[in-house]
Design a protein around this motif. Structure first.
Motif, PDB file in Angstrom:
ATOM      1  N   VAL A 196     -11.927 -12.793   0.534  1.00 18.67           N
ATOM      2  CA  VAL A 196     -11.447 -13.284   1.847  1.00 18.67           C
ATOM      3  C   VAL A 196     -10.032 -13.872   1.749  1.00 18.67           C
ATOM      4  N   PRO A 197      -9.735 -14.749   0.765  1.00 16.73           N
ATOM      5  CA  PRO A 197      -8.352 -15.267   0.692  1.00 16.73           C
ATOM      6  C   PRO A 197      -7.322 -14.151   0.464  1.00 16.73           C
ATOM      7  N   LYS A 198      -7.709 -13.121  -0.308  1.00 16.81           N
ATOM      8  CA  LYS A 198      -6.775 -12.001  -0.540  1.00 16.81           C
ATOM      9  C   LYS A 198      -6.495 -11.256   0.769  1.00 16.81           C
ATOM     10  N   LEU A 199      -7.566 -11.032   1.518  1.00 11.85           N
ATOM     11  CA  LEU A 199      -7.399 -10.363   2.823  1.00 11.85           C
ATOM     12  C   LEU A 199      -6.461 -11.173   3.715  1.00 11.85           C
ATOM     13  N   THR A 200      -6.684 -12.487   3.720  1.00 12.88           N
ATOM     14  CA  THR A 200      -5.868 -13.368   4.569  1.00 12.88           C
ATOM     15  C   THR A 200      -4.402 -13.267   4.158  1.00 12.88           C
ATOM     16  N   GLU A 201      -4.156 -13.328   2.849  1.00 17.02           N
ATOM     17  CA  GLU A 201      -2.767 -13.260   2.367  1.00 17.02           C
ATOM     18  C   GLU A 201      -2.116 -11.934   2.742  1.00 17.02           C
ATOM     19  N   GLU A 202      -2.861 -10.842   2.552  1.00 17.96           N
ATOM     20  CA  GLU A 202      -2.316  -9.509   2.876  1.00 17.96           C
ATOM     21  C   GLU A 202      -1.993  -9.407   4.368  1.00 17.96           C
ATOM     22  N   LEU A 203      -2.918  -9.926   5.185  1.00 14.70           N
ATOM     23  CA  LEU A 203      -2.697  -9.839   6.637  1.00 14.70           C
ATOM     24  C   LEU A 203      -1.515 -10.701   7.058  1.00 14.70           C
ATOM     25  N   LYS A 204      -1.387 -11.866   6.411  1.00 15.81           N
ATOM     26  CA  LYS A 204      -0.229 -12.734   6.716  1.00 15.81           C
ATOM     27  C   LYS A 204       1.049 -11.999   6.375  1.00 15.81           C
ATOM     28  N   ALA A 205       1.055 -11.314   5.228  1.00 13.53           N
ATOM     29  CA  ALA A 205       2.252 -10.599   4.768  1.00 13.53           C
ATOM     30  C   ALA A 205       2.614  -9.485   5.753  1.00 13.53           C
ATOM     31  N   ILE A 206       1.588  -8.805   6.273  1.00  7.74           N
ATOM     32  CA  ILE A 206       1.851  -7.715   7.233  1.00  7.74           C
ATOM     33  C   ILE A 206       2.464  -8.277   8.513  1.00  7.74           C
ATOM     34  N   GLN A 207       1.946  -9.474   8.903  1.00  9.72           N
ATOM     35  CA  GLN A 207       2.382 -10.039  10.189  1.00  9.72           C
ATOM     36  C   GLN A 207       3.780 -10.598  10.142  1.00  9.72           C
ATOM     37  N   VAL A 208       4.271 -10.956   8.973  1.00 11.50           N
ATOM     38  CA  VAL A 208       5.608 -11.581   8.882  1.00 11.50           C
ATOM     39  C   VAL A 208       6.677 -10.563   9.210  1.00 11.50           C
TER      40      VAL A 208
END
Ligand code: FAD
Length: 319
Positions: free
Chosen positions: A307-319
């Motif tokens: 879950v934390p990895k997914l969150t980080e990846e999604l944050k990176a996509i959104q930036v």
């Protein structure tokens, strides 16, 4: 010309999305029907009425009364019966919400009319509804008299909003009296702001989350996705979260576009509440977990890693 009423529901001062879906459903029942929005409340009902028109209603009838601040069976039934008496519609569409579930059978029985509840689709004359906890669908139609239906939130897409659209908003004076339910206080559960039953994305946690703090990574993922957080009964029973989050046979029934199940085994009673979600992602460390049988995408792994990895990846996509 067919005339159908579309019931608007106001919660915490805001109109609920399912209200707009009732208009789309009315148009699916009869594209050429006159769709009249019905809005009850104790103040500012005109704003909601105009929103209903922007989402496709032709006009609106409002009833404003102090006794309509919160939903009560007596108050809303009196208001609805007065509107029905004035408008003599061919039917009425309501959300399959606590209010719709309570109000629709009361009115239908008073008018000796047919009611089909918890509809997820309309197929010509037929109303499609899930049965056996979502394992099968049945089609029902109402042959004679007025048609009353409730629609499951998130299944019938609302029409596009057209801010330039206008229509008549008429207020109806109704004496709302003899209310047997006295609401002394409305205690709101602390929530994340996204209503579970209307959420497009849900991140749900089960007993695998292991503690109240274990829900934290799920909340972080939900924040990035603009999702609501839900739970299995296992997580609720264990005291990790509030029962208002419970999804399933004895909890809420949800149909989001995306359901991410974290540490949930996939018991039949849980599936009853979420298996009609459009895309299901399951994260579970047991490759044999039943949830993978309904999942479109499965991740075998520890949710505290994934879950934390997914969150980080999604944050990176959104930036
Ligand atoms: P468990 O079955 O204990 O599953 C936990 C899962 O987490 C396991 O699959 C495990 O492999 C996984 N896991 C553990 N640690 C991790 C980790 N670190 N990372 C990844 N995965 C991990 N249940 C509902 O949910 N909703 C209902 O409405 C409902 N109504 C019910 C009504 C009745 C009448 C009855 C009898 C039961 C009802 N239940 C309901 C309960 C249901 O039968 C299950 O007991 C419940 O859904 C189990 O919850 P769970 O999946 O969270 O827990």
């Amino acid at each position: 010309m067919t005339k159908l009423l579309a019931f608007a529901e106001i919660k915490d001062g805001d109109i609920r999305n399912v209200s707009f879906e009732t208009i789309a459903a009315a148009r699916q029942i009869d594209e050429g029907a006159e769709v009249v929005a019905v809005v009850f409340g104790n103040k500012n009902v005109e704003e909601a009425a105009n929103q209903m028109i922007q989402y496709g209603a032709d006009r609106a009838v409002t009833v404003t009364h102090d006794n309509l601040e919160n939903y009560t069976s007596d108050g809303y039934t009196q208001a609805a019966m007065a509107v029905i008496e004035q408008e003599n519609p061919d039917g009425m569409v309501m959300g399959h919400t606590s209010a719709g579930k309570d109000l629709s059978p009361r009115i239908a029985s008073k008018l000796d009319s047919g009611l089909v509840s918890d509809i997820t689709a309309i197929d010509g004359e037929d109303f499609v509804r899930p049965i056996y906890s979502g394992k099968a669908f049945e089609k029902k139609s109402i042959k004679d008299g007025k048609k009353f239906i409730t629609i499951r939130p998130n299944n019938i897409a609302p029409l596009d909003q057209d801010e330039s659209r206008s229509g008549d908003v008429a207020s109806l004076d109704v004496e709302i009296k003899d209310i047997r339910t006295i609401i002394k206080e409305v205690v709101r559960k602390a929530s994340d702001g996204v209503d579970l039953s209307e959420a497009n994305i849900i991140v749900a946690g089960g007993r695998g989350v292991k503690s109240e703090e274990g829900f934290e990574p799920l909340h972080e993922l939900a924040d990035v996705l603009g999702a609501a957080v839900g739970a299995s009964r296992g997580a609720c029973d264990a005291g990790y979260c509030d029962y208002s989050l419970q999804i399933g046979q004895t909890g809420k029934v949800v149909t989001p576009d995306l359901y991410i199940a974290c540490g949930i085994s996939g018991a039949i009673q849980h599936l009853a509440g979420m298996s009609n979600s459009k895309v299901i992602v399951a994260i579970n460390k047991d490759p044999e977990a039943n949830i993978f049988n309904v999942a479109d995408y499965g991740i075998v792994g520890d949710l505290f890693d994934v879950v934390p990895k997914l969150t980080e990846e999604l944050k990176a996509i959104q930036v």
